[in-house]
Design a protein around this motif. Sequence first.
Motif, short mmCIF file in Angstrom:
data_model
loop_
_atom_site.label_atom_id
_atom_site.label_comp_id
_atom_site.label_asym_id
_atom_site.label_seq_id
_atom_site.Cartn_x
_atom_site.Cartn_y
_atom_site.Cartn_z
N VAL A 27 0.51 7.10 -6.48
CA VAL A 27 -0.63 8.00 -6.65
C VAL A 27 -0.19 9.45 -6.42
N ALA A 28 0.62 9.66 -5.37
CA ALA A 28 1.10 11.01 -5.07
C ALA A 28 1.96 11.56 -6.20
N PRO A 68 0.81 -1.23 0.00
CA PRO A 68 0.00 0.00 0.00
C PRO A 68 0.84 1.27 0.00
N GLU A 69 1.98 1.25 0.73
CA GLU A 69 2.82 2.44 0.79
C GLU A 69 3.37 2.81 -0.58
N MET A 80 2.62 2.16 -8.95
CA MET A 80 1.26 1.67 -8.73
C MET A 80 1.07 0.26 -9.27
N TYR A 82 0.45 4.13 -2.88
CA TYR A 82 0.04 5.51 -2.62
C TYR A 82 1.15 6.50 -2.93
N THR A 119 -0.24 12.50 -9.13
CA THR A 119 -0.95 13.75 -8.84
C THR A 119 -0.03 14.94 -9.03
#
Length: 227
Positions: free
Chosen positions: A123-124, A116-117, A185, A120, A127
């Motif tokens: 994802v960051a 998960p780390e 990801m 995300y 973004t």
Amino acid sequence: MSGVADERNPVLDCCGGLNNVDYSKVDILNMEVLRYIDVCDPRFCVAVIAIIFNPFFWNVVARWEHRTRGLTRLFGGPYLACYSLATLILLLNVYRSHSMTVAMKAQARWEVMASPEVFYAGVALMTLGSVLVVTSFLALGITGTFLGDYFGILMKEKVTGFPFNVTENPMYWGSTANYLGLALMNASPVGLVLTAVVALSYKVAIFFEGPFTEDIYRQRAQCCKHK
């Protein structure tokens, strides 16, 4: 006496000295990563070619246009010519993204990255990359983004606001951040390699584009002085 002193005050050596470092663990890690990357895979090769070809193509075409005004004559004006090249560049970039995605899906995931780390973090990065790309485009417009300088469509002054006050080439590094985020990801080692190729190709493009663009504006400044 010196022998006694040495025994009482042994020399402290952090980690037991470099000779005691187990380099085999580093080799094992590298081999572990390489097990998930097949550089002979045709899909990987296509992605690498697409990555390298894109900046090479638009730099060659734009410089040819600057020297000859061939596209301007062909399309009847600099703006239509620039918009046409912009459309072609966008299509090439879409294909590059597609080829990278295909290559990542075709090759194995690395379970070490499948957390998960890491997801995300990806994802960051995507973004952040999207913010850099979009705000850069809004600041420059179509002609400023897609080499309008080479068509004689010059900006009145250098853009210094966000995101150009954060990084010199936000469009390029934002795009790189997007690809790195996508690789994380998807827990894709081959995605990391392809992202490195993207970063290197942009580095080369910046090396050639930066001085050339500066020279275009320097020539304009000299012409304005003589008027």
